[in-house]
Scaffold this active site. Structure first.
Site, PDB file in Angstrom:
ATOM      1  N   THR A  33      -1.750 -18.347   6.659  1.00 39.23           N
ATOM      2  CA  THR A  33      -1.018 -17.008   6.485  1.00 39.23           C
ATOM      3  C   THR A  33      -0.039 -17.726   5.323  1.00 39.23           C
ATOM      4  O   THR A  33       0.169 -19.058   5.069  1.00 39.23           O
ATOM      5  CB  THR A  33      -0.179 -16.411   7.584  1.00 39.23           C
ATOM      6  OG1 THR A  33      -0.888 -15.875   8.958  1.00 39.23           O
ATOM      7  CG2 THR A  33       0.710 -15.216   7.364  1.00 39.23           C
ATOM      8  N   ASN A  79      -5.436 -14.180   7.664  1.00 38.11           N
ATOM      9  CA  ASN A  79      -5.884 -14.806   9.507  1.00 38.11           C
ATOM     10  C   ASN A  79      -6.030 -15.954   9.324  1.00 38.11           C
ATOM     11  O   ASN A  79      -4.671 -17.160   8.804  1.00 38.11           O
ATOM     12  CB  ASN A  79      -7.061 -13.073  10.128  1.00 38.11           C
ATOM     13  CG  ASN A  79      -6.319 -14.641  11.915  1.00 38.11           C
ATOM     14  OD1 ASN A  79      -5.563 -14.568  12.424  1.00 38.11           O
ATOM     15  ND2 ASN A  79      -7.323 -14.024  12.394  1.00 38.11           N
TER      16      ASN A  79
END
Ligand code: DON
Length: 579
Positions: free
Chosen positions: A378, A398
């Site tokens: 991230t 993710n």
């Protein structure tokens, strides 16, 4: 004694270093970056420069955040994205604050048990690799919505630098190359992803080599010309839906057509006279940071000291209780009734404090909720402009490079955000989070997040902008940066660089960064009943800004630079740049 790993090494090290260092062992940090008119802090230096140029041209912090968001999608492709989603916390110069939720939504054809086999067991990798792992992306819709409502510059102006870096390429430095290395095997599985990110010899690009992304340049140009519809209603959505259908996914054109951004009220709480403004559900971040801070407020952390056994004890116990609430009670607000006001109540924090034994570790399994029924990469960036508008953005695919897939011709890496849902109550996800029914999969639902783009104010003025990647650890990373500044008097760079600890209820373990605690502190904690995981990995890449000075001490002496920026020393290609 419950210490795994390097007890012996720690004991021998303690002989040489324990006399010269305080309880927590960490090196001096470089000085924060200074700026009088604006500050941009991101995990990739070219994206930081894009943001500063937008501010210099007269764009506001929201404009800069959008330009940075698109630039990171090109120059930091393992996390920066237009095929994923995220959150933007905005505090405007007039004191208003707002939150833009452009996170992924579950496809219409998603089902609660879509990652389980016939026996009800999770299918390995199904929520992480390939098209079945992909949530409907939100970044383009989010950036457009933010620009239309809060920005001042044209889409074409804000997207031009990203398009140029995709079309002409950029040369990788050591940090960039490191962020690619290690993903070759995964990217090789998808021919379209491999064609972009791998060289003919199958290796990722190295230091000094140029990565050119012509398909991504074309996709970005189409969005720049036609707006978000080019992504959600045009050829890009068609290409993704086609590839998804051919490769085991369930994405439909209707998923893209029906995607909507939500503008939500941020979560707020007070901590020792500061106001915290952070992410509401569908993030757990703001609520859980506030819950932990509420518990900590009544302990004299400053007196107990950074990294002392007593400080770690109360922090870990606050984390333990708060993560039970995170994992059992929170979910998408359109689908579940989140007990936000209870969790933010100072009286609830007192109930938790009353349960904390001052001398003993708590036991996580004793806190298992009765109705539990039932989870890298991230990036976070922080921006402030000359008028004092502050923006904190955390967005993600993710896992690193998301699902590792690119639909032919688009150049766009797609997320694996579906893994953030509860696949099965009690089964840990990528981040070891054990979650419940509130976060079960449903069509159009958003998976519960930990992303915590946060702005702290004092006396009605911006004081700190902060956030980080790190999966479930984002919450404790962000929390510790705030506590390090407010309670321990660290400057913003020291606060971000300081070694981290983390506890998330289950597993019942305190994770400690290398040299995060002194050996005698480790022994004190083990004696209280704690299990410590003294691994060899660091985590997170926080990006922060402090306003009015680099630390409370400097502010107290009359102030230093107006804006003080710090990129985590763990972020090898990042930069904080003021002007
Ligand atoms: O939304 C979340 O909580 C996760 N998808 C964030 C993932 C992440 O931070 C990965 N980076 N290290």
């Amino acid at each position: 004694m419950h210490i795994t790993r390097r007890t012996l090494i720690a004991v021998s090290l303690s002989l040489t270093v324990a006399f010269t260092l305080p309880a927590a062992v960490f090196a001096a940090s470089p000085a924060p970056a200074k700026g009088e008119h604006g500050m941009v802090v991101t995990a990739q230096h070219l994206a930081t420069e894009v943001g500063v140029e937008v501010l210099k041209k007269g764009g506001n912090a929201v404009d800069a955040a959008i330009a940075v968001g698109y630039a990171l999608a090109v120059v930091y492709p393992n996390a920066g994205n237009i095929g994923g989603g995220g959150f933007m916390t905005i505090r405007l110069k007039d004191g208003r604050s707002t939150f833009i939720d452009f996170r992924e939504r579950a496809p219409l054809a998603a089902t609660k048990t879509m990652y389980l086999d016939k026996e009800g067991k999770p299918v390995k990798g199904a929520s992480l690799d390939g098209y079945l792992a992909v949530g409907v992306p939100g970044s383009v819709a989010g950036f457009e919505m933010a620009r239309e409502k809060y920005g001042t510059l044209s889409r074409q102006d804000l997207m031009a630098p990203a398009i140029a870096y995709a079309r002409d390429g950029f040369v990788l430095n050591q940090g960039d190359a490191a962020s690619f290395a290690g993903s070759a095997a995964r990217l090789a599985k998808d021919p379209a992803a491999a064609a972009i990110f791998l060289k003919p010899d199958g290796k990722t690009y190295g230091i000094g080599e140029r990565l050119v992304q012509p398909d991504l340049a074309a996709s970005l140009s189409a969005i720049s010309e036609k707006g978000a519809d080019a992504f959600y209603k045009g050829g890009i959505a068609d290409a993704i839906v086609k590839a998804s259908g051919a490769k085991g996914g369930i994405l439909a054109k209707a998923d893209f057509e029906q995607y909507t951004v939500r503008e939500l009220k941020p979560v707020t709480c007070s901590y020792r006279g500061y106001e915290i403004i952070s992410s509401p559900p569908p993030s757990s971040g703001g609520v859980i940071i506030c819950e932990i801070l509420n518990v900590l407020e009544d302990y004299p952390l400053s007196y107990l000291g950074a990294g002392s056994a007593e400080t770690v004890h109360v922090m870990v116990e606050a984390m333990r209780y708060a993560y039970v609430d995170r994992n059992s009670a929170l979910g998408d607000p359109d689908f579940v009734d989140n007990p936000v006001s209870k969790l933010l109540d100072k009286a609830y924090a007192k109930q938790i404090r009353d349960k904390i034994d001052p001398f003993r570790a708590g036991v996580s399994k004793d806190l298992m909720p009765k109705d539990f029924g039932e989870s890298k990469e991230t990036t976070h960036y922080s921006i402030i402009d000359n008028d004092g508008n502050a923006v904190a953005v955390t967005y993600t695919l993710n896992g690193s490079f998301g699902a590792g897939v690119v639909a032919d011709g688009t150049g766009i890496l797609l997320n694996n955000e579906m893994d953030d849902f509860t696949q099965k109550p009690g089964v840990p996800n990528l981040y070891g989070l054990v979650q419940g029914e509130a976060n079960a999969i449903k069509p159009k639902k958003t998976p519960l997040s930990s992303m915590s783009p946060t702005i702290v104010t004092k006396d009605g003025k911006p004081f700190m902008v902060i956030g980080s990647p790190g999966g479930s650890r984002i919450i404790t990373i962000t929390l510790e940066a705030i506590v390090n500044v407010v309670d321990h008097g660290m400057n913003i760079q020291e606060a971000i660089d300081a070694p981290r600890i983390h506890h998330q209820w289950l597993p019942d373990t305190i994770y400690v960064e290398p040299f995060g605690l002194s050996p005698d502190t480790e022994r004190l904690l083990a004696g209280m009943g704690y299990h410590l995981d003294l691994g060899d990995q660091t985590w997170g890449q926080a990006a922060g800004i402090l306003v009015g000075g680099k630390s409370l001490a400097e502010i107290g002496k009359g102030g230093g630079a107006r804006y003080n920026g710090a990129i985590d020393s763990r972020a090898a290609s990042g930069e904080a740049l003021g002007y």
